[in-house]
Design a protein around this motif. Structure first.
Motif, PDB file in Angstrom:
ATOM      1  N   ALA A 181      -8.500   2.083   9.433  1.00  0.00           N
ATOM      2  CA  ALA A 181      -7.905   1.692   8.154  1.00  0.00           C
ATOM      3  C   ALA A 181      -6.411   1.470   8.415  1.00  0.00           C
ATOM      4  O   ALA A 181      -6.036   0.835   9.390  1.00  0.00           O
ATOM      5  N   VAL A 182      -5.544   1.975   7.546  1.00  0.00           N
ATOM      6  CA  VAL A 182      -4.109   1.702   7.684  1.00  0.00           C
ATOM      7  C   VAL A 182      -3.515   2.619   8.749  1.00  0.00           C
ATOM      8  O   VAL A 182      -3.566   3.844   8.634  1.00  0.00           O
ATOM      9  N   VAL A 183      -2.952   2.012   9.776  1.00  0.00           N
ATOM     10  CA  VAL A 183      -2.323   2.735  10.876  1.00  0.00           C
ATOM     11  C   VAL A 183      -0.904   2.215  11.032  1.00  0.00           C
ATOM     12  O   VAL A 183      -0.670   0.999  10.987  1.00  0.00           O
ATOM     13  N   VAL A 184       0.040   3.109  11.215  1.00  0.00           N
ATOM     14  CA  VAL A 184       1.450   2.721  11.335  1.00  0.00           C
ATOM     15  C   VAL A 184       1.676   2.086  12.702  1.00  0.00           C
ATOM     16  O   VAL A 184       1.817   2.772  13.716  1.00  0.00           O
ATOM     17  N   THR A 185       1.679   0.753  12.732  1.00  0.00           N
ATOM     18  CA  THR A 185       1.913   0.009  13.968  1.00  0.00           C
ATOM     19  C   THR A 185       2.743  -1.230  13.650  1.00  0.00           C
ATOM     20  O   THR A 185       2.858  -1.629  12.489  1.00  0.00           O
ATOM     21  N   PRO A 186       3.272  -1.888  14.681  1.00  0.00           N
ATOM     22  CA  PRO A 186       4.076  -3.097  14.457  1.00  0.00           C
ATOM     23  C   PRO A 186       3.298  -4.279  13.903  1.00  0.00           C
ATOM     24  O   PRO A 186       3.905  -5.298  13.563  1.00  0.00           O
ATOM     25  N   ILE A 187       1.964  -4.188  13.800  1.00  0.00           N
ATOM     26  CA  ILE A 187       1.181  -5.309  13.306  1.00  0.00           C
ATOM     27  C   ILE A 187       1.596  -5.718  11.892  1.00  0.00           C
ATOM     28  O   ILE A 187       1.439  -6.869  11.480  1.00  0.00           O
ATOM     29  N   TYR A 188       2.171  -4.782  11.145  1.00  0.00           N
ATOM     30  CA  TYR A 188       2.578  -5.077   9.768  1.00  0.00           C
ATOM     31  C   TYR A 188       3.921  -5.801   9.704  1.00  0.00           C
ATOM     32  O   TYR A 188       4.390  -6.149   8.619  1.00  0.00           O
ATOM     33  N   GLY A 189       4.525  -6.029  10.858  1.00  0.00           N
ATOM     34  CA  GLY A 189       5.815  -6.701  10.894  1.00  0.00           C
ATOM     35  C   GLY A 189       5.797  -8.131  10.416  1.00  0.00           C
ATOM     36  O   GLY A 189       6.849  -8.730  10.186  1.00  0.00           O
ATOM     37  N   THR A 200       7.053   2.200   4.008  1.00  0.00           N
ATOM     38  CA  THR A 200       6.267   1.374   3.093  1.00  0.00           C
ATOM     39  C   THR A 200       4.801   1.759   3.118  1.00  0.00           C
ATOM     40  O   THR A 200       4.164   1.915   2.066  1.00  0.00           O
ATOM     41  N   LEU A 201       4.249   1.942   4.302  1.00  0.00           N
ATOM     42  CA  LEU A 201       2.833   2.264   4.412  1.00  0.00           C
ATOM     43  C   LEU A 201       2.516   3.651   3.884  1.00  0.00           C
ATOM     44  O   LEU A 201       1.504   3.851   3.209  1.00  0.00           O
ATOM     45  N   THR A 202       3.375   4.611   4.208  1.00  0.00           N
ATOM     46  CA  THR A 202       3.091   5.971   3.730  1.00  0.00           C
ATOM     47  C   THR A 202       3.213   6.049   2.212  1.00  0.00           C
ATOM     48  O   THR A 202       2.386   6.684   1.554  1.00  0.00           O
ATOM     49  N   ASP A 203       4.207   5.386   1.656  1.00  0.00           N
ATOM     50  CA  ASP A 203       4.358   5.398   0.191  1.00  0.00           C
ATOM     51  C   ASP A 203       3.177   4.743  -0.509  1.00  0.00           C
ATOM     52  O   ASP A 203       2.692   5.220  -1.534  1.00  0.00           O
ATOM     53  N   ALA A 204       2.712   3.633   0.052  1.00  0.00           N
ATOM     54  CA  ALA A 204       1.692   2.840  -0.631  1.00  0.00           C
ATOM     55  C   ALA A 204       0.265   3.260  -0.299  1.00  0.00           C
ATOM     56  O   ALA A 204      -0.639   3.071  -1.126  1.00  0.00           O
ATOM     57  N   PHE A 205       0.029   3.827   0.893  1.00  0.00           N
ATOM     58  CA  PHE A 205      -1.348   3.981   1.349  1.00  0.00           C
ATOM     59  C   PHE A 205      -1.761   5.392   1.747  1.00  0.00           C
ATOM     60  O   PHE A 205      -2.927   5.600   2.080  1.00  0.00           O
ATOM     61  N   ASP A 206      -0.869   6.370   1.740  1.00  0.00           N
ATOM     62  CA  ASP A 206      -1.307   7.732   2.057  1.00  0.00           C
ATOM     63  C   ASP A 206      -2.483   8.138   1.170  1.00  0.00           C
ATOM     64  O   ASP A 206      -3.504   8.636   1.650  1.00  0.00           O
ATOM     65  N   ALA A 207      -2.344   7.923  -0.135  1.00  0.00           N
ATOM     66  CA  ALA A 207      -3.365   8.358  -1.078  1.00  0.00           C
ATOM     67  C   ALA A 207      -4.648   7.527  -0.997  1.00  0.00           C
ATOM     68  O   ALA A 207      -5.695   7.943  -1.506  1.00  0.00           O
ATOM     69  N   PHE A 208      -4.587   6.374  -0.371  1.00  0.00           N
ATOM     70  CA  PHE A 208      -5.751   5.512  -0.194  1.00  0.00           C
ATOM     71  C   PHE A 208      -6.786   6.163   0.724  1.00  0.00           C
ATOM     72  O   PHE A 208      -7.976   5.878   0.631  1.00  0.00           O
ATOM     73  N   HIS A 209      -6.311   7.053   1.603  1.00  0.00           N
ATOM     74  CA  HIS A 209      -7.176   7.697   2.582  1.00  0.00           C
ATOM     75  C   HIS A 209      -7.569   9.085   2.091  1.00  0.00           C
ATOM     76  O   HIS A 209      -6.692   9.908   1.802  1.00  0.00           O
ATOM     77  N   ILE A 211      -8.343  11.631   3.573  1.00  0.00           N
ATOM     78  CA  ILE A 211      -7.758  12.695   4.380  1.00  0.00           C
ATOM     79  C   ILE A 211      -6.298  12.945   4.009  1.00  0.00           C
ATOM     80  O   ILE A 211      -5.697  13.936   4.421  1.00  0.00           O
ATOM     81  N   GLY A 212      -5.699  12.031   3.232  1.00  0.00           N
ATOM     82  CA  GLY A 212      -4.378  12.280   2.655  1.00  0.00           C
ATOM     83  C   GLY A 212      -3.205  11.631   3.356  1.00  0.00           C
ATOM     84  O   GLY A 212      -2.059  11.829   2.960  1.00  0.00           O
ATOM     85  N   ARG A 213      -3.461  10.829   4.387  1.00  0.00           N
ATOM     86  CA  ARG A 213      -2.352  10.185   5.089  1.00  0.00           C
ATOM     87  C   ARG A 213      -2.838   8.940   5.802  1.00  0.00           C
ATOM     88  O   ARG A 213      -4.026   8.806   6.117  1.00  0.00           O
ATOM     89  N   VAL A 214      -1.903   8.033   6.072  1.00  0.00           N
ATOM     90  CA  VAL A 214      -2.210   6.890   6.923  1.00  0.00           C
ATOM     91  C   VAL A 214      -2.380   7.371   8.363  1.00  0.00           C
ATOM     92  O   VAL A 214      -2.004   8.488   8.713  1.00  0.00           O
ATOM     93  N   GLY A 215      -2.936   6.505   9.180  1.00  0.00           N
ATOM     94  CA  GLY A 215      -3.154   6.875  10.565  1.00  0.00           C
ATOM     95  C   GLY A 215      -1.954   6.602  11.450  1.00  0.00           C
ATOM     96  O   GLY A 215      -1.030   5.870  11.082  1.00  0.00           O
ATOM     97  N   ARG A 216      -1.986   7.202  12.611  1.00  0.00           N
ATOM     98  CA  ARG A 216      -0.991   6.960  13.660  1.00  0.00           C
ATOM     99  C   ARG A 216      -1.720   6.356  14.864  1.00  0.00           C
ATOM    100  O   ARG A 216      -2.923   6.583  15.045  1.00  0.00           O
ATOM    101  N   PRO A 217      -1.021   5.613  15.694  1.00  0.00           N
ATOM    102  CA  PRO A 217      -1.690   5.014  16.848  1.00  0.00           C
ATOM    103  C   PRO A 217      -2.469   6.025  17.684  1.00  0.00           C
ATOM    104  O   PRO A 217      -3.552   5.718  18.193  1.00  0.00           O
ATOM    105  N   GLU A 218      -1.935   7.228  17.805  1.00  0.00           N
ATOM    106  CA  GLU A 218      -2.600   8.254  18.616  1.00  0.00           C
ATOM    107  C   GLU A 218      -3.952   8.652  18.017  1.00  0.00           C
ATOM    108  O   GLU A 218      -4.873   9.022  18.758  1.00  0.00           O
ATOM    109  N   ASP A 219      -4.069   8.611  16.687  1.00  0.00           N
ATOM    110  CA  ASP A 219      -5.340   8.960  16.053  1.00  0.00           C
ATOM    111  C   ASP A 219      -6.448   8.037  16.541  1.00  0.00           C
ATOM    112  O   ASP A 219      -7.571   8.485  16.823  1.00  0.00           O
ATOM    113  N   VAL A 220      -6.160   6.774  16.608  1.00  0.00           N
ATOM    114  CA  VAL A 220      -7.157   5.796  17.056  1.00  0.00           C
ATOM    115  C   VAL A 220      -7.331   5.875  18.569  1.00  0.00           C
ATOM    116  O   VAL A 220      -8.445   5.804  19.079  1.00  0.00           O
ATOM    117  N   ALA A 221      -6.232   6.040  19.289  1.00  0.00           N
ATOM    118  CA  ALA A 221      -6.294   6.079  20.757  1.00  0.00           C
ATOM    119  C   ALA A 221      -7.194   7.210  21.254  1.00  0.00           C
ATOM    120  O   ALA A 221      -7.905   7.048  22.260  1.00  0.00           O
TER     121      ALA A 221
END
Length: 251
Positions: A181-189, A200-209, A211-221
């Motif tokens: 889902a939403v992961v904090v990466t440069p793709i949103y640039g 921007t992502l944490t403000d807008a999308f934390d609650a969308f998940h 689990i309560g937060r957006v993802g980080r690259p390490e979560d997917v890695a």
């Protein structure tokens, strides 16, 4: 003994780079493919001798062909492939141009033929593992981020994952994908200023998940490296949701 390595397309930033860090921390070697010389040089400086870099613009057919020739001439066993390249620019369906559409499909075309070249190496060396970085948007439309062209491309990548898993199993090649889902990466640039992406992502999308937060690259890695490993030796053709519970929570 043939040296083994993992090729990461889109490996100079985001989830690709996070995966490279984890592979090297476990004693592996990586080849990073990216379009930005600056990002590749920075990644190489960070990762050191256990990383090689190939620069290629995946939307340029000549660059892709040159990369394919590099892969085919590599004498090492490319035991792992991570297809992590991507771009994301939400736009309503009726506003998409041919150029917008091609920006996604050109990446899929490059991914298809780069994967062919790597699979040729894997077959010659006794097998390997492929992980594609798909997307939750390929499974679920989100009103806040209309992305029909992007989602169509990523759905194709999910489908490719399953077809290759069937075709390549006899060659001892496993093929899986992750669907973040939403992961904090440069793709949103493409539509958020780089220094504002995280806020921007944490403000807008934390609650969308759930689990309560957006993802980080390490979560997917962490999931990608697991799928590349022998610990996932009975997993192939899977598209795993790595999305903070989004797909489970949607009704």
């Amino acid at each position: 003994m043939t040296q083994t390595t993992t090729l990461i397309v889109g490996g100079s930033s985001g989830m690709g780079l996070a995966t490279a860090r984890q592979i090297i921390a476990s004693g592996g070697h990586v080849i990073l493919v990216g379009s930005s010389a600056g990002k590749l040089d920075a990644a190489k400086a960070e990762l050191g001798d256990n990383a090689d870099i190939y620069r290629a613009n995946l939307r340029d057919t000549a660059d892709v062909e040159r990369l394919i020739n590099q892969i085919k001439s590599d004498t090492r066993h490319i035991q792992g492939l991570v297809n992590a390249a991507g771009t994301f620019a939400p736009k309503p369906f009726m506003e998409n141009t041919a150029e917008d559409y091609d920006s996604y499909l050109d990446l899929n075309r490059a991914t298809f033929f780069i994967t062919q070249a790597v699979v040729e190496n894997m077959i010659a060396n006794g097998g390997g593992n492929i992980v594609n970085i798909g997307s939750m948007w390929a499974k679920q439309a989100v009103r806040a981020t209309p992305s029909s062209a992007y989602s169509m491309a990523k759905a194709g990548l999910h489908s490719l994952t399953q077809h290759l898993a069937m075709e390549l199993a006899e060659h001892k090649i496993r093929v899986n994908a992750v669907s973040p889902a939403v992961v904090v990466t440069p793709i949103y640039g493409a539509f958020i200023a780089p220094d504002q992406i995280e806020a921007t992502l944490t403000d807008a999308f934390d609650a969308f998940h759930p689990i309560g937060r957006v993802g980080r690259p390490e979560d997917v890695a962490h999931t990608v490296t697991h799928l590349l490993s022998d610990d996932a030796g009975w997993v192939t053709g899977a598209v795993w949701d790595v999305d903070g519970g989004v797909m489970a929570g949607l009704v």
